[in-house]
Design a protein around this motif. Structure first.
Motif, PDB file in Angstrom:
ATOM      1  N   LYS A   1       0.847  -1.191   0.000  1.00 48.81           N
ATOM      2  CA  LYS A   1       0.000   0.000   0.000  1.00 48.81           C
ATOM      3  C   LYS A   1       0.879   1.236   0.000  1.00 48.81           C
ATOM      4  O   LYS A   1       1.902   1.289   0.697  1.00 48.81           O
ATOM      5  N   LEU A   2       0.493   2.229  -0.794  1.00 51.93           N
ATOM      6  CA  LEU A   2       1.274   3.453  -0.936  1.00 51.93           C
ATOM      7  C   LEU A   2       0.392   4.660  -0.654  1.00 51.93           C
ATOM      8  O   LEU A   2      -0.829   4.615  -0.854  1.00 51.93           O
ATOM      9  N   ALA A   3       1.020   5.739  -0.222  1.00 52.84           N
ATOM     10  CA  ALA A   3       0.309   7.006  -0.001  1.00 52.84           C
ATOM     11  C   ALA A   3       0.924   8.068  -0.903  1.00 52.84           C
ATOM     12  O   ALA A   3       2.152   8.190  -0.981  1.00 52.84           O
ATOM     13  N   PHE A   4       0.075   8.827  -1.598  1.00 54.55           N
ATOM     14  CA  PHE A   4       0.535   9.892  -2.493  1.00 54.55           C
ATOM     15  C   PHE A   4      -0.067  11.224  -2.054  1.00 54.55           C
ATOM     16  O   PHE A   4      -1.229  11.293  -1.649  1.00 54.55           O
ATOM     17  N   ASN A   5       0.749  12.288  -2.169  1.00 51.28           N
ATOM     18  CA  ASN A   5       0.301  13.637  -1.839  1.00 51.28           C
ATOM     19  C   ASN A   5       0.662  14.590  -2.968  1.00 51.28           C
ATOM     20  O   ASN A   5       1.564  14.323  -3.773  1.00 51.28           O
ATOM     21  N   PHE A   6      -0.053  15.705  -3.018  1.00 49.35           N
ATOM     22  CA  PHE A   6       0.204  16.697  -4.046  1.00 49.35           C
ATOM     23  C   PHE A   6       1.572  17.361  -3.819  1.00 49.35           C
ATOM     24  O   PHE A   6       2.057  17.410  -2.681  1.00 49.35           O
ATOM     25  N   PRO A   7       2.208  17.868  -4.881  1.00 50.45           N
ATOM     26  CA  PRO A   7       3.500  18.547  -4.718  1.00 50.45           C
ATOM     27  C   PRO A   7       3.386  19.732  -3.765  1.00 50.45           C
ATOM     28  O   PRO A   7       2.455  20.535  -3.865  1.00 50.45           O
ATOM     29  N   LYS A   8       4.321  19.855  -2.834  1.00 49.35           N
ATOM     30  CA  LYS A   8       4.233  20.908  -1.829  1.00 49.35           C
ATOM     31  C   LYS A   8       4.552  22.286  -2.406  1.00 49.35           C
ATOM     32  O   LYS A   8       4.186  23.309  -1.827  1.00 49.35           O
ATOM     33  N   GLU A   9       5.226  22.335  -3.571  1.00 48.46           N
ATOM     34  CA  GLU A   9       5.552  23.630  -4.178  1.00 48.46           C
ATOM     35  C   GLU A   9       4.305  24.435  -4.523  1.00 48.46           C
ATOM     36  O   GLU A   9       4.339  25.666  -4.581  1.00 48.46           O
ATOM     37  N   GLU A  10       3.189  23.711  -4.766  1.00 52.42           N
ATOM     38  CA  GLU A  10       1.948  24.387  -5.146  1.00 52.42           C
ATOM     39  C   GLU A  10       1.354  25.210  -4.001  1.00 52.42           C
ATOM     40  O   GLU A  10       0.494  26.053  -4.221  1.00 52.42           O
ATOM     41  N   SER A  11       1.802  24.955  -2.778  1.00 49.40           N
ATOM     42  CA  SER A  11       1.238  25.655  -1.621  1.00 49.40           C
ATOM     43  C   SER A  11       1.820  27.042  -1.422  1.00 49.40           C
ATOM     44  O   SER A  11       1.375  27.797  -0.558  1.00 49.40           O
ATOM     45  N   SER A  12       2.803  27.386  -2.220  1.00 50.16           N
ATOM     46  CA  SER A  12       3.472  28.676  -2.060  1.00 50.16           C
ATOM     47  C   SER A  12       2.570  29.839  -2.455  1.00 50.16           C
ATOM     48  O   SER A  12       1.762  29.737  -3.377  1.00 50.16           O
ATOM     49  N   LEU A  13       2.715  30.947  -1.733  1.00 48.54           N
ATOM     50  CA  LEU A  13       2.002  32.180  -2.095  1.00 48.54           C
ATOM     51  C   LEU A  13       2.965  33.220  -2.654  1.00 48.54           C
ATOM     52  O   LEU A  13       2.686  34.416  -2.634  1.00 48.54           O
ATOM     53  N   ASP A  14       4.095  32.754  -3.160  1.00 53.13           N
ATOM     54  CA  ASP A  14       5.064  33.646  -3.797  1.00 53.13           C
ATOM     55  C   ASP A  14       4.799  33.660  -5.294  1.00 53.13           C
ATOM     56  O   ASP A  14       4.816  32.603  -5.949  1.00 53.13           O
ATOM     57  N   PHE A  15       4.562  34.848  -5.834  1.00 47.90           N
ATOM     58  CA  PHE A  15       4.247  34.989  -7.245  1.00 47.90           C
ATOM     59  C   PHE A  15       5.225  35.959  -7.899  1.00 47.90           C
ATOM     60  O   PHE A  15       5.770  36.856  -7.249  1.00 47.90           O
ATOM     61  N   LEU A  16       5.422  35.778  -9.179  1.00 47.26           N
ATOM     62  CA  LEU A  16       6.372  36.612  -9.921  1.00 47.26           C
ATOM     63  C   LEU A  16       5.836  38.030 -10.103  1.00 47.26           C
ATOM     64  O   LEU A  16       4.642  38.241 -10.259  1.00 47.26           O
ATOM     65  N   ASP A  17       6.744  38.981 -10.077  1.00 48.19           N
ATOM     66  CA  ASP A  17       6.432  40.344 -10.484  1.00 48.19           C
ATOM     67  C   ASP A  17       6.765  40.446 -11.967  1.00 48.19           C
ATOM     68  O   ASP A  17       7.923  40.591 -12.356  1.00 48.19           O
ATOM     69  N   LEU A  18       5.740  40.343 -12.802  1.00 47.76           N
ATOM     70  CA  LEU A  18       5.963  40.298 -14.246  1.00 47.76           C
ATOM     71  C   LEU A  18       6.530  41.597 -14.794  1.00 47.76           C
ATOM     72  O   LEU A  18       7.126  41.610 -15.874  1.00 47.76           O
ATOM     73  N   ASN A  19       6.358  42.693 -14.066  1.00 47.11           N
ATOM     74  CA  ASN A  19       6.900  43.968 -14.541  1.00 47.11           C
ATOM     75  C   ASN A  19       8.422  43.931 -14.616  1.00 47.11           C
ATOM     76  O   ASN A  19       9.024  44.582 -15.472  1.00 47.11           O
ATOM     77  N   GLU A  20       9.056  43.148 -13.744  1.00 43.91           N
ATOM     78  CA  GLU A  20      10.510  43.023 -13.796  1.00 43.91           C
ATOM     79  C   GLU A  20      10.949  42.348 -15.089  1.00 43.91           C
ATOM     80  O   GLU A  20      11.939  42.738 -15.702  1.00 43.91           O
ATOM     81  N   PHE A  21      10.208  41.331 -15.496  1.00 42.04           N
ATOM     82  CA  PHE A  21      10.555  40.623 -16.721  1.00 42.04           C
ATOM     83  C   PHE A  21      10.206  41.460 -17.959  1.00 42.04           C
ATOM     84  O   PHE A  21      10.897  41.404 -18.962  1.00 42.04           O
ATOM     85  N   LYS A  22       9.134  42.227 -17.859  1.00 38.30           N
ATOM     86  CA  LYS A  22       8.755  43.083 -18.996  1.00 38.30           C
ATOM     87  C   LYS A  22       9.819  44.138 -19.248  1.00 38.30           C
ATOM     88  O   LYS A  22      10.120  44.473 -20.403  1.00 38.30           O
ATOM     89  N   ALA A  23      10.407  44.671 -18.179  1.00 37.38           N
ATOM     90  CA  ALA A  23      11.452  45.685 -18.330  1.00 37.38           C
ATOM     91  C   ALA A  23      12.673  45.120 -19.041  1.00 37.38           C
ATOM     92  O   ALA A  23      13.371  45.832 -19.758  1.00 37.38           O
ATOM     93  N   ALA A  24      12.926  43.818 -18.841  1.00 34.17           N
ATOM     94  CA  ALA A  24      14.108  43.195 -19.438  1.00 34.17           C
ATOM     95  C   ALA A  24      13.802  42.522 -20.772  1.00 34.17           C
ATOM     96  O   ALA A  24      14.724  42.149 -21.495  1.00 34.17           O
ATOM     97  N   ASN A  25      12.538  42.378 -21.103  1.00 36.19           N
ATOM     98  CA  ASN A  25      12.177  41.672 -22.324  1.00 36.19           C
ATOM     99  C   ASN A  25      10.995  42.368 -22.991  1.00 36.19           C
ATOM    100  O   ASN A  25       9.888  42.384 -22.453  1.00 36.19           O
ATOM    101  N   LYS A  26      11.218  42.912 -24.161  1.00 38.01           N
ATOM    102  CA  LYS A  26      10.194  43.664 -24.871  1.00 38.01           C
ATOM    103  C   LYS A  26       9.122  42.769 -25.481  1.00 38.01           C
ATOM    104  O   LYS A  26       8.091  43.263 -25.940  1.00 38.01           O
ATOM    105  N   ASN A  27       9.362  41.452 -25.500  1.00 32.15           N
ATOM    106  CA  ASN A  27       8.387  40.531 -26.084  1.00 32.15           C
ATOM    107  C   ASN A  27       7.189  40.278 -25.179  1.00 32.15           C
ATOM    108  O   ASN A  27       6.221  39.663 -25.595  1.00 32.15           O
ATOM    109  N   ILE A  28       7.275  40.729 -23.926  1.00 26.36           N
ATOM    110  CA  ILE A  28       6.223  40.425 -22.960  1.00 26.36           C
ATOM    111  C   ILE A  28       5.241  41.592 -22.835  1.00 26.36           C
ATOM    112  O   ILE A  28       5.651  42.730 -22.654  1.00 26.36           O
ATOM    113  N   THR A  29       3.954  41.281 -22.957  1.00 21.58           N
ATOM    114  CA  THR A  29       2.888  42.245 -22.684  1.00 21.58           C
ATOM    115  C   THR A  29       2.100  41.728 -21.488  1.00 21.58           C
ATOM    116  O   THR A  29       1.797  40.538 -21.413  1.00 21.58           O
TER     117      THR A  29
END
Length: 649
Positions: free
Chosen positions: A576-604
């Motif tokens: 018998k085995l037990a499986f759980n969801f990946p713990k990384e999904e529980s994070s509340l850290d999100f990207l600031d896309l404005n930082e990437f937009k400043a460095a990459n003109k391809n992003i809107t």
């Protein structure tokens, strides 16, 4: 202004014909004799001038008429895109577990799916990429049906894979205007995935309304004795301090214990439960608390009294091995060359060839069978080894060879900290290490070995060679006290202990969904037998490799749901085995896309799915002008009629 049929405009060159006819058609006047015409001269000159003006006006209206007709048939239009190009939109919809949370309008994934359905155009084609599926060249109706069935998945798709798919899709589509839209909450697991060669795309960020999350990160067992054991649940809090958080532990569905606890801001806390010993315990921990994510409030684990690992040492009787391979975890046997029980060799998980001078042919053959059946082998040469006997055996194993003996005092100075043997052994790299040394060695020559422990001259002391089924750990030197002080070093225990632990992968307390897990099941299968994994809702057949006394199963993309799963041999449950969801999904850290937009003109960047699709429709809106040219042609015709009827020279 663009034209759907620009080739018709070539006919404008034919308008030169009426112009030439008009210019070269000279009107001939007939002379009529009169007795006295002197008083008519002025009137004749005025009539001739008026006639010429009338002809020029008629020519102009006819030229305008024919030009307007030609322009109307060429179908002119105003648009930012070429009308001949197809419109294709690539949509990446993040359906990971983290999008199963509430936003301002409701559930993030459901609202995103609904807004895509409401704002896409019937005229365009679409490709939809989710974390679990890819749908190519679909219509809006097909897109709608798929989105209505899309659910959250534990699979996490790397953005580099999404960009690769976008590039592949765009490359294969000629004469097509491509739009790329990425809809996600953009957790920090996506960090550093945007580069200068990233294809142009519009990022729509999904934002949860709540900013706190309490979840069960992991579980471990401690204080095991004859009567009970302690379950330690590591609970993490992201956000503000919380009080009286209820947590309960179940044995399958039977409530065992319940308690509540406070937790401070951004704290990690261990909650303990003492459980009475039993052969099998299917543990389920459950937090009763409403926060950003609900999927991480339940944690499954399965505890079973695991079988001991069989370890056989052949050769010198070494006390250090019996101290490392204790009765609690191992069935350890030490045997001399003369007293080997050859029938027991295939029942072992680990065999240590401990400083024998010569390897008999019958032992070579049995060890070859042992290795082919997934067994792990440790080879420690003797100070007076028969080098030809060793190399003959190593050649059969395709594990390289030993060079002639060298008498040289060398220090062991380098450790491969990334090797599985040293996982969780060192908290940091050791700088003040008391280096052990050897007095003689047999340099190892192997092109496919990985270095584990290394001498000061960068030659290998201990290496690992992977065969098709098992592993071979090869020492380049005898490690007895006459030749080395390695037995007195801190490395001896973790190295040999992990030789044993890694030789058989017993089922862990729990596993994570959607990642590779290798599990050894101690069983024997017939020629056509297979193992399957199932629970009450689903069943699948994992990758598996059969050996003499075990089956190694590998799970990867399945299972996708958390819970308890049984390993079945036909209809019998053998584990018998037990499986759980990946713990990384529980994070509340999100990207600031404005930082990437400043460095990459391809992003809107946008926060509205509706606005993005409206903008695409606006850019590709077509304003047809042929009606205006047709109206101009009619006006020209009416002008000509009026001139002919009412203009009297």
């Amino acid at each position: 202004m663009q034209f759907k049929n620009p080739e018709i405009l070539y006919f404008l060159a034919l308008l030169i014909i009426p112009i030439l006819v008009h210019l070269f058609q000279l009107q001939k006047f007939v002379k009529v004799p009169f007795t006295n015409v002197a008083f008519l001269q002025k009137l004749a000159q005025q009539t001739r001038k008026s006639s010429r003006v009338k002809k020029w006006l008629i020519l102009a209206t006819r030229m305008l008429l024919f030009s307007a007709i030609l322009f109307a048939f060429s179908q002119p239009y105003l648009s930012k895109k070429n009308i001949d190009k197809k419109q294709h939109t690539f949509i990446y919809l993040d359906n990971s577990l983290s999008t199963n949370s509430k936003g301002k309008k409701g559930n993030l994934l459901q609202i995103a799916s609904q807004e895509i359905i409401e704002n896409t155009s019937e005229k365009n084609t679409y490709s939809l990429q989710t974390n679990s599926e890819f749908y190519e060249e679909i219509s809006k109706s097909e897109l709608k049906n798929i989105l209505l069935k899309t659910k959250n998945s534990s699979k996490k798709l790397d953005l580099s894979t999404v960009f690769l798919k976008i590039s592949s899709e765009n490359k294969n589509k000629t004469n097509t205007l491509n739009n790329n839209i990425l809809i996600s909450d953009f957790q920090t697991t996506y960090k550093k995935k945007f580069t200068n060669v990233t294809p142009a795309f519009t990022a729509i960020k999904l934002t949860p309304s709540q900013k706190n999350n309490i979840y069960i990160d992991s579980v471990f067992i401690s204080n095991e004795n004859t009567e009970n054991f302690t379950v330690n649940a590591i609970v993490k809090n992201i956000g503000e301090k919380q009080n009286n958080i209820p947590i309960a532990i179940y044995d399958d569905n039977k409530l065992i214990s319940k308690q509540s606890f406070p937790i401070t801001e951004n704290e990690e806390k261990i909650i303990q439960f003492t459980i009475k010993n039993q052969p099998n315990f299917s543990g389920k921990l459950e937090l009763t608390f409403s926060d950003t994510f609900s999927f991480d409030n339940i944690f499954y684990f399965h505890l079973k009294n695991t079988n001991k690992i069989n370890v056989l040492a052949i050769g010198n009787d070494s006390n250090y091995l019996s101290k490392i391979y204790t009765e609690k975890e191992f069935n350890f046997t030490n045997s001399s060359l003369q007293n080997i029980n050859y029938n027991a060799i295939l029942k072992q998980q680990l065999i240590i060839l401990n400083e024998v001078e010569n390897i008999p042919e019958i032992l070579k053959n049995r060890l070859m069978d042992f290795s082919k059946n997934g067994g792990h082998l440790v080879i420690i040469p003797n100070e007076e080894s028969d080098i030809s006997s060793y190399n003959n055996f190593l050649s059969k194993l395709k594990a390289g060879k030993l060079e002639p003996k060298k008498k040289d005092t060398l220090k062991i100075t380098n450790i491969n900290y990334n090797h599985p043997l040293f996982k969780n052994v060192f908290s940091k790299k050791v700088t003040n290490f008391q280096y052990p040394n050897v007095r003689s060695l047999y340099p190892i020559s192997s092109i496919k070995s990985s270095k584990i422990v290394i001498f000061e001259n960068n030659t290998v002391f201990l290496s690992q060679i992977n065969t098709n089924s098992g592993k071979i750990y090869l020492f380049s030197s005898a490690i007895n006290k006459n030749n080395s002080n390695f037995l007195n070093s801190p490395l001896i225990v973790p190295v040999f202990y992990n030789f044993g632990k890694l030789s058989f992968k017993h089922a862990q307390l729990y596993y994570r969904n959607s990642q590779e897990n290798k599990i050894d099941i101690e069983t024997k299968l017939g020629k056509d037998d297979i193992l399957s994994i199932s629970n009450s809702e689903s069943s699948f057949i994992p990758l598996q490799q059969t050996y003499q006394n075990k089956v190694t199963i590998t799970t990867n993309q399945q299972p996708t749901e958390a819970g308890f799963y049984s390993i079945l041999k036909e209809k019998d449950t053998i584990a018998k085995l037990a499986f759980n969801f990946p713990k990384e999904e529980s994070s509340l850290d999100f990207l600031d896309l404005n930082e990437f937009k400043a460095a990459n003109k391809n992003i809107t960047i946008s926060t509205s799915i509706k606005d993005v699709f409206k903008d695409i429709d606006k850019k590709n809106e077509v304003h047809w002008l042929w009606k205006w040219f047709l109206a101009l042609a009619i006006v020209s015709l009416l002008l000509e009629i009026l001139i002919l009827k009412f203009y009297k020279p």
